[in-house]
Design an enzyme around this catalytic site. Structure first.
Site, PDB file in Angstrom:
ATOM      1  N   HIS A   1      -2.583  16.516  -1.987  1.00  0.00           N
ATOM      2  CA  HIS A   1      -4.112  16.602  -1.639  1.00  0.00           C
ATOM      3  C   HIS A   1      -4.398  16.765  -0.210  1.00  0.00           C
ATOM      4  CE1 HIS A   1      -3.355  12.232  -0.333  1.00  0.00           C
ATOM      5  NE2 HIS A   1      -4.684  12.388   0.165  1.00  0.00           N
TER       6      HIS A   1
ATOM      7  N   ARG B   1     -15.514  18.953  52.213  1.00  0.00           N
ATOM      8  CA  ARG B   1     -15.515  17.594  52.888  1.00  0.00           C
ATOM      9  C   ARG B   1     -15.238  16.480  51.928  1.00  0.00           C
ATOM     10  NH1 ARG B   1     -21.052  15.570  55.035  1.00  0.00           N
ATOM     11  NH2 ARG B   1     -21.760  17.583  54.525  1.00  0.00           N
TER      12      ARG B   1
ATOM     13  N   TYR C   1       0.831  -1.033  -0.141  1.00  0.00           N
ATOM     14  CA  TYR C   1      -0.021  -0.081   0.045  1.00  0.00           C
ATOM     15  C   TYR C   1       0.978   1.220   0.201  1.00  0.00           C
ATOM     16  CZ  TYR C   1      -3.039   3.796   1.804  1.00  0.00           C
ATOM     17  OH  TYR C   1      -3.430   4.814   1.951  1.00  0.00           O
TER      18      TYR C   1
ATOM     19  N   ASN D   1     -14.002   4.129   3.060  1.00  0.00           N
ATOM     20  CA  ASN D   1     -12.874   3.358   3.517  1.00  0.00           C
ATOM     21  C   ASN D   1     -12.737   3.586   4.957  1.00  0.00           C
ATOM     22  OD1 ASN D   1     -10.373   2.151   3.362  1.00  0.00           O
ATOM     23  ND2 ASN D   1      -9.478   4.372   3.443  1.00  0.00           N
ATOM     24  N   GLN D   2     -12.693   5.020   5.695  1.00  0.00           N
ATOM     25  CA  GLN D   2     -12.923   5.265   7.113  1.00  0.00           C
ATOM     26  C   GLN D   2     -14.085   5.162   7.277  1.00  0.00           C
ATOM     27  OE1 GLN D   2     -10.052   8.551   7.968  1.00  0.00           O
ATOM     28  NE2 GLN D   2      -8.727   8.043   6.111  1.00  0.00           N
TER      29      GLN D   2
ATOM     30  N   ASN E   1     -14.282   9.410   3.306  1.00  0.00           N
ATOM     31  CA  ASN E   1     -13.205   8.661   2.343  1.00  0.00           C
ATOM     32  C   ASN E   1     -13.784   7.686   1.824  1.00  0.00           C
ATOM     33  OD1 ASN E   1     -10.116   6.939   2.457  1.00  0.00           O
ATOM     34  ND2 ASN E   1     -10.336   8.847   1.571  1.00  0.00           N
TER      35      ASN E   1
END
Length: 502
Positions: free
Chosen positions: A91, A287, A63, A418-419, A415
């Site tokens: 980008h 207290r 990747y 994808n995300q 995305n």
């Protein structure tokens, strides 16, 4: 009690072959030697050589080396390494908003450098060398505040950092913003040459999230200690009975954080002599302080563990394991642990801020402060004492509460799905840093009130450690008599009681 000496760093270098410590992130705000040992360089070069091997094999997909990015992974990337670098970074130049503080950016790059130096990211050795060289200068990339979702790394902010290291965009030198190429020249650095894998490895980690969470944790811890000390000083000034800290009582409560806090507070109050003029049971802001502060301690210990794990881990994708001939594609760039931890920090900050504000409210109220004048004014009506400071603290608490909504539950798909789940840890971490500063100012406001209380008739503390804290405040800050603007005094008091941690 709280140290009143600002934190100072040692000159020891950060060794990329040793564990990274949270204190190193603070040190990165100033020029800092970073050591790239032969062993570190060797493991980085081994990882790089393995990348070359798998990249030459047409049957081994990698990747970001041979592919496009994110949702465009099914498409081929650019053929030339330099072009693939541009393809990675250009980008991502979509951030907006004010620049992040330079200390956060440099801390994030130290986290990133350490991760890359572990040798499993496939980066060029000169990238690690170049990053290490940057830390010896005051160079800090200009990085916009908004744009990261904290998944697939802090892509947008780290892309701005990478571009600045290449001489593009803007950067800071000695606190002055300048074009990045000029900033590099002024610091004696050259533009950092990157190929596609180098560029992707620089951006594909949650280093901004980790660094901001670690810095926020340290600031909240400093304020947490200050809140304990100021509570003790309040107890002594009012002449309250410290029986709410009885070790048998706290032991029966059963929570380790409360035990630790109560032990520390009892030590601070050693030698205290109650006045006998207070009610049998104090308001909850006194207290129940060990229970509230103790719960905060337990929560901060959880955050300690997350930050320690993040600093010891590699955040990137893919990872390269030459000894096993494995390229592992996965999700080590997903900042969920820090997202949860930073949200916890915000919740702790809100509760601590509320406690400190309520204690100041008690202190300025003649119905509850054992007869001190309203607003601690030296001449009520002709003077106004802490009235403006209390108004400001109310605003601080409201702002912290508004910001305390969890970011980690706000996942939105992006995305091209994808995300499809994201942690928003970057938002949580940066927000935690920002509200930690408001908590620090709340502590400074209470400290100023305690200093003023003695001037307008409050008793001198009877516990030696409480008296020493009051004397330190009195030596640095003159009484509010007559009225004057108190913004600088609040900041000075905050520095004194938090050890200068901002």
């Amino acid at each position: 009690m709280t140290t009143i000496t600002p934190h100072t760093a040692t000159d020891a270098p950060v060794d990329l072959g040793a564990p990274l410590r949270a204190v190193d992130l603070h040190r990165a705000a100033a020029p800092l030697p970073v050591l790239v040992s032969p062993a570190v360089r060797d493991r980085v070069e081994r990882g790089r050589e393995y990348l070359r091997t798998v990249s030459a094999d047409d049957d081994r997909p990698v990747y970001g080396v041979k592919t496009g990015f994110g949702a465009l992974i099914a498409f081929a990337g650019r053929a030339e390494d330099a072009d693939q670098c541009d393809n990675t970074l250009a980008h991502l130049g979509a951030g907006q908003g004010p620049d992040l503080p330079a200390d956060v950016v440099r801390a994030a790059l130290l986290v990133r450098t350490w991760s890359l130096a572990q040798g499993v990211s496939g980066v060029s050795a000169h990238v690690v060398d170049g990053l290490a060289a940057m830390f010896a200068t005051t160079f800090a990339p200009a990085v916009p505040r908004h744009g990261s979702v904290g998944a697939s790394g802090d892509l947008i902010p780290l892309a701005y950092a990478a571009q600045a290291l290449r001489g593009r965009g803007h950067a800071y030198v000695d606190g002055e913003r300048a074009p990045a190429a000029e900033a590099l020249r002024r610091t004696g650095l050259g533009p950092l040459a990157l190929d596609g894998r180098d560029a992707l490895a620089l951006v594909n980690g949650t280093s901004v999230t980790t660094a901001a969470t670690a810095l926020a944790l340290d600031r909240v811890r400093a304020a947490h200690r200050a809140a304990q000390d100021l509570t003790c000083l309040l107890v002594d000034l009012l002449g309250a009975d410290p029986g709410f800290l009885d070790p048998r009582l706290i032991s029966a409560y059963g929570h380790p954080g409360a035990t630790a806090v109560a032990d520390r507070m009892r030590a601070a109050l050693a030698g205290v002599v109650p006045s006998g003029e207070r009610p049998l049971q104090e308001p909850y802001s006194i207290r129940c302080a060990p229970q509230l502060l103790g719960a905060a301690e337990d929560a901060l210990r959880y955050v300690d563990g997350v930050v320690s794990a993040d600093l010891a881990g590699v955040s990137d994708n893919p990872l390269f394991f030459p000894a096993d001939d494995v390229v592992a594609h996965g999700g080590n760039f997903f900042g969920q642990p820090a997202a949860f931890a930073a949200d916890v920090l915000a919740l702790v900050t809100a509760s601590l801020g509320n406690l400190v504000e309520r204690q100041l409210d008690l202190l300025v109220d003649p119905a509850r402060n054992t007869g001190l004048p309203p607003m601690l004014a030296a001449g009520p009506g002709r003077q106004h004492g802490l009235q403006g400071v209390q108004l400001a603290t109310t605003a601080f608490v409201a702002e912290i509460r508004r910001a305390a909504a969890p970011a980690s539950t706000q996942s939105l798909p992006t995305n091209l799905h994808n995300q499809d789940v994201v942690p928003f840890g970057t938002q949580a971490a940066l927000r935690a840093c920002e509200v930690a500063e408001l908590l620090r100012l709340l502590c400074g406001s209470l400290a100023l009130g305690l200093r003023q209380a003695v001037h307008v008739g409050g008793r001198r503390p009877t516990a030696p450690r409480c008296a020493a804290l009051l004397d330190a405040l009195a030596d640095a800050i003159r009484p509010v008599d007559p009225d004057r603007p108190l913004d600088a005094d609040v900041r000075l008091a905050a520095d004194l009681v938090t050890g200068g941690r901002r």
